[in-house]
Design a protein around this motif. Structure first.
Motif, mmCIF file in Angstrom:
data_model
loop_
_atom_site.group_PDB
_atom_site.id
_atom_site.type_symbol
_atom_site.label_atom_id
_atom_site.label_comp_id
_atom_site.label_asym_id
_atom_site.label_seq_id
_atom_site.Cartn_x
_atom_site.Cartn_y
_atom_site.Cartn_z
ATOM 1 N N MET A 195 -1.519 6.082 9.603
ATOM 2 C CA MET A 195 -0.991 5.617 8.626
ATOM 3 C C MET A 195 0.013 6.500 8.012
ATOM 4 S SD MET A 195 -2.360 4.431 4.919
ATOM 5 C CE MET A 195 -4.002 3.818 5.355
ATOM 6 N N PHE A 196 1.356 5.970 8.037
ATOM 7 C CA PHE A 196 2.435 6.597 7.184
ATOM 8 C C PHE A 196 2.239 6.832 5.734
ATOM 9 C CE2 PHE A 196 4.390 4.367 11.010
ATOM 10 C CZ PHE A 196 4.480 5.316 11.710
ATOM 11 N N GLY A 197 3.184 7.769 5.127
ATOM 12 C CA GLY A 197 3.191 7.748 3.802
ATOM 13 C C GLY A 197 3.280 6.283 2.940
ATOM 14 N N SER A 198 3.191 6.345 1.556
ATOM 15 C CA SER A 198 3.407 4.979 0.747
ATOM 16 C C SER A 198 4.843 4.745 0.846
ATOM 17 C CB SER A 198 2.628 5.196 -0.514
ATOM 18 O OG SER A 198 3.384 6.060 -1.202
ATOM 19 N N LYS A 199 5.771 5.490 0.903
ATOM 20 C CA LYS A 199 7.066 5.131 0.717
ATOM 21 C C LYS A 199 7.451 4.520 1.869
ATOM 22 C CE LYS A 199 9.023 9.258 -1.960
ATOM 23 N NZ LYS A 199 8.249 10.537 -1.906
ATOM 24 N N THR A 200 7.071 4.764 2.904
ATOM 25 C CA THR A 200 7.291 3.931 4.328
ATOM 26 C C THR A 200 7.049 2.453 4.058
ATOM 27 O OG1 THR A 200 6.901 5.926 5.795
ATOM 28 C CG2 THR A 200 6.907 3.549 6.601
ATOM 29 N N TYR A 201 5.909 2.060 3.389
ATOM 30 C CA TYR A 201 5.512 0.859 3.335
ATOM 31 C C TYR A 201 6.474 0.060 2.125
ATOM 32 C CZ TYR A 201 2.088 2.411 6.508
ATOM 33 O OH TYR A 201 1.588 2.811 7.755
ATOM 34 N N ILE A 202 6.537 1.026 1.167
ATOM 35 C CA ILE A 202 7.302 0.464 0.019
ATOM 36 C C ILE A 202 8.762 0.094 0.535
ATOM 37 C CG2 ILE A 202 8.103 0.942 -2.482
ATOM 38 C CD1 ILE A 202 5.738 2.672 -2.691
ATOM 39 N N ALA A 203 9.222 0.813 1.167
ATOM 40 C CA ALA A 203 10.750 0.535 1.785
ATOM 41 C C ALA A 203 10.797 -0.364 2.577
ATOM 42 C CB ALA A 203 11.219 1.848 2.310
ATOM 43 N N ARG A 204 9.740 -0.488 3.566
ATOM 44 C CA ARG A 204 9.762 -1.680 4.501
ATOM 45 C C ARG A 204 9.594 -3.071 3.823
ATOM 46 N NH1 ARG A 204 5.529 0.435 9.074
ATOM 47 N NH2 ARG A 204 7.005 2.024 10.096
ATOM 48 N N ARG A 205 8.712 -3.087 2.781
ATOM 49 C CA ARG A 205 8.769 -4.527 2.195
ATOM 50 C C ARG A 205 10.044 -4.819 1.307
ATOM 51 N NH1 ARG A 205 3.303 -2.177 1.033
ATOM 52 N NH2 ARG A 205 3.919 -1.445 -1.010
ATOM 53 N N GLN A 206 10.582 -3.640 0.910
ATOM 54 C CA GLN A 206 11.737 -3.796 -0.074
ATOM 55 C C GLN A 206 12.872 -4.346 1.088
ATOM 56 O OE1 GLN A 206 11.177 -2.901 -3.173
ATOM 57 N NE2 GLN A 206 13.005 -4.151 -3.531
ATOM 58 N N GLN A 207 13.092 -3.813 2.151
ATOM 59 C CA GLN A 207 14.031 -4.400 2.964
ATOM 60 C C GLN A 207 13.630 -5.659 3.399
ATOM 61 O OE1 GLN A 207 13.032 -1.048 5.653
ATOM 62 N NE2 GLN A 207 15.277 -0.627 5.977
ATOM 63 N N LEU A 208 12.532 -6.032 3.774
ATOM 64 C CA LEU A 208 12.002 -7.294 4.010
ATOM 65 C C LEU A 208 12.458 -8.344 2.808
ATOM 66 C CD1 LEU A 208 10.250 -9.222 6.045
ATOM 67 C CD2 LEU A 208 8.263 -8.857 4.676
ATOM 68 N N LYS A 209 12.228 -7.939 1.772
ATOM 69 C CA LYS A 209 12.515 -8.794 0.434
ATOM 70 C C LYS A 209 14.077 -9.131 0.383
ATOM 71 C CE LYS A 209 8.853 -6.873 -2.133
ATOM 72 N NZ LYS A 209 8.592 -5.729 -3.258
ATOM 73 N N ALA A 210 14.948 -8.199 0.705
ATOM 74 C CA ALA A 210 16.235 -8.382 0.776
ATOM 75 C C ALA A 210 16.719 -9.295 1.828
ATOM 76 C CB ALA A 210 16.959 -6.984 0.929
ATOM 77 N N LYS A 211 15.839 -9.592 3.002
ATOM 78 C CA LYS A 211 16.237 -10.500 3.937
ATOM 79 C C LYS A 211 15.932 -11.857 3.762
ATOM 80 C CE LYS A 211 16.537 -6.745 7.556
ATOM 81 N NZ LYS A 211 17.857 -7.129 8.148
ATOM 82 N N ILE A 212 14.979 -12.240 2.741
ATOM 83 C CA ILE A 212 14.475 -13.426 2.458
ATOM 84 C C ILE A 212 15.105 -13.898 1.176
ATOM 85 C CG2 ILE A 212 12.329 -14.670 2.094
ATOM 86 C CD1 ILE A 212 12.377 -13.686 5.113
ATOM 87 N N ALA A 213 15.529 -15.170 1.263
ATOM 88 C CA ALA A 213 16.087 -15.549 0.069
ATOM 89 C C ALA A 213 15.218 -15.970 -1.229
ATOM 90 C CB ALA A 213 16.951 -16.808 0.277
ATOM 91 N N ASP A 214 13.952 -16.563 -0.943
ATOM 92 C CA ASP A 214 13.154 -16.918 -1.844
ATOM 93 C C ASP A 214 11.870 -17.169 -1.290
ATOM 94 O OD1 ASP A 214 13.537 -19.458 -0.679
ATOM 95 O OD2 ASP A 214 14.981 -20.056 -2.418
ATOM 96 N N GLY A 215 11.196 -17.560 -2.567
ATOM 97 C CA GLY A 215 9.553 -17.978 -2.142
ATOM 98 C C GLY A 215 8.779 -16.801 -1.790
ATOM 99 N N ILE A 216 7.443 -16.952 -1.295
ATOM 100 C CA ILE A 216 6.552 -15.775 -1.209
ATOM 101 C C ILE A 216 6.409 -15.756 0.243
ATOM 102 C CG2 ILE A 216 5.481 -16.405 -3.354
ATOM 103 C CD1 ILE A 216 3.090 -17.568 -1.827
ATOM 104 N N ILE A 217 6.040 -14.371 0.743
ATOM 105 C CA ILE A 217 5.735 -13.970 2.269
ATOM 106 C C ILE A 217 4.169 -13.944 2.165
ATOM 107 C CG2 ILE A 217 5.952 -12.523 3.840
ATOM 108 C CD1 ILE A 217 8.808 -11.764 2.320
ATOM 109 N N LEU A 218 3.620 -14.379 3.069
ATOM 110 C CA LEU A 218 2.066 -14.581 3.180
ATOM 111 C C LEU A 218 2.033 -13.849 4.719
ATOM 112 C CD1 LEU A 218 -0.927 -15.099 2.714
ATOM 113 C CD2 LEU A 218 -0.589 -17.283 3.912
#
Ligand code: GLY
Ligand code: MN
Length: 461
Positions: free
Chosen positions: A1-24
């Motif tokens: 497992m990488f550090g928590s910052k990696t996963y926070i950043a990846r989820r942030q990047q993902l959110k920036a690419k999706i317009a709305d709704g929830i990701i499951l």
């Protein structure tokens, strides 16, 4: 497992690419081998691992694009679980390791999804590939299993592919570890191969090396003297002098990053002249492909260059004839190499294949080619720095396919069918390396497993 910052950043990047709704994102559950408590090795879903990092059963992640909140759903273990499995880290603590503050009991996932449906919010999910998750997703959304492909989220698929395709430096470090284990597996196979040895003894030994490396094989070992069968999992034969042994195998390490290598070598430890001639053509195609691999080049064009190398080598040997470019245009070398040059590699050995190969390997500019052989190419699009791909040309003599082409007079202008009679018991040769696309070109990941004829003969001695 990488550090928590990696996963926070990846989820942030993902959110920036999706317009709305929830990701499951559904994690995987244990899959029974023959009864509930006797399970196959647990393998977490790779996209769940990429964004939520947690390598445990029975978890799901929700990313709320609008509120920005991330939630992990799961249950803490009972006393009975502790008695059988030992003390476990509580969910809250696991979630903190990947930068997620909110956790919920698993049963609340249904409530969250229901609420989103009632509010008319978009639920982005990926096409599930496991039966357990198909049933779960059906329960959560009410969508029938046969409709998942149509209803899975293309924006989510494309967003995840764009992130996972370009490997971070820390991911390359992990892939290199998998390459080191793969190296050991292949050199061990070379050293063990000799007449009288059971194929399964070698297959089992190298699978053990992957396991001892901390993970498991990245796919079931392909190891056979009948290398002309592209994915041959039959290891039942005893090695015989005069035959070639094809080994296609790789490891995934604890972080689940994978390697995937193929080498082919003579059981006797010494290539015959006939084997040498074919081997040199495959090696030339492998090297040619790597020389051409650089950012901005399409892997489809590299695949075609490898086919050209195969056609010109076989022409020089008298097994093909006519104009090499025309032969390639007409798909003639696919008689000998009826598969693509390579695929992406990462958390999955065929990285992200569950998301749909058309999205992973192709885009608006490069579309799949509908021609026998090239149609199997999993990766055709333009290369970018940070892509990890395989370079795996081969030459195979598949008696049934040769018979068919001969009978149906396919590509008779380019194939010397009479000469092929001498090769019907040859088998097949594939040579596969794992390649990182760099800013200026590419590099082979890991120490290159012996591939030049003399090196192989030296190792086998
Ligand atoms: N190593 C197996 C494959 O690439 O299909
Ligand atoms: Mn491969």
């Amino acid at each position: 497992m990488f550090g928590s910052k990696t996963y926070i950043a990846r989820r942030q990047q993902l959110k920036a690419k999706i317009a709305d709704g929830i990701i499951l994102l559904l994690g995987n559950v244990d899959s029974p081998m023959n009864y509930t408590d006797n399970t196959f090795y647990f393998r977490q879903d790779s996209s769940f691992l990429y964004f939520f990092g947690l390598d445990f059963q029975n978890l799901a992640g929700v990313i709320d694009v609008e509120s920005g909140e991330d939630i992990i759903f799961g249950n803490d273990v009972s006393m009975e679980d502790i008695i059988w499995m030992g003390p476990q880290i509580v969910l809250k603590e696991k979630a903190e390791k990947v930068g997620v503050q909110r956790t919920e009991p698993y049963k609340n996932l249904q409530l969250v999804i229901e609420k989103a449906i009632q509010s008319g919010r978009k639920i982005h999910f990926l096409p599930p590939y496991r039966a357990e998750n198909k049933l779960l997703l059906n329960e959560l959304t009410g969508i029938s299993v046969s409709k998942f492909k149509a209803y899975s989220s293309l924006p989510l698929i494309n967003a995840i592919i764009s992130l996972r395709s370009v490997k971070e430096d820390q991911e390359i470090v992990e892939i290199r570890k998998a390459c080191a284990v793969g190296y050991e597996m292949h050199v061990t196979a070379m050293k063990m191969a000799k007449a009288g040895v059971w194929e399964q003894t070698i297959a089992g030994t190298i699978e053990g090396i992957a396991n001892a490396g901390g993970g498991m094989v990245s796919f079931p070992v392909i190891l056979s003297q009948n290398g002309e069968t592209l994915h041959n999992h039959d290891h039942s034969k005893t090695l015989q002098n005069g035959r070639l042994l094809l080994v296609d195998a790789g490891a995934e390490v604890r972080s689940h990053y994978a390697s995937d290598y193929t080498r082919t070598f003579p059981v006797s430890g010494k290539f015959t002249q006939k084997q040498r001639e074919i081997y040199e053509i495959v090696l030339a195609a492998n090297n040619r492909a790597r020389e051409l691999t650089k950012p901005g080049t399409t892997y489809l064009s590299v695949h075609m260059a490898a086919m050209e190398a195969i056609a010109s080598g076989l022409k020089a040997l008298g097994l093909m004839k006519g104009d090499v470019n025309d032969a390639v245009k007409n798909g003639a070398p696919a008689l000998f190499m009826p598969h693509g040059l390579g695929h992406m590699l990462g958390l999955d050995v065929h990285d992200m294949e569950d998301l749909g190969q058309i999205y992973v390997g192709y885009d608006d500019e490069i579309r799949p080619v509908d021609q026998f052989g090239t149609a199997y190419l999993r990766m055709g699009r333009k290369l970018q720095p940070g892509f990890v791909i395989t370079d795996e040309p081969g030459i195979y003599f598949i008696p049934a396919l040769i018979e068919k082409w001969k009978a149906e007079k396919i590509n008779t202008d380019f194939i010397c069918f009479d000469r092929l009679e001498e090769y019907l018991d040859f088998g097949g040769i594939r040579l596969e390396d794992d390649i990182l696309v760099t800013e200026t070109g590419c590099e082979i990941l890991g120490d290159r497993i012996p591939i030049v004829l003399n090196e192989i003969e030296d190792v086998m001695r």
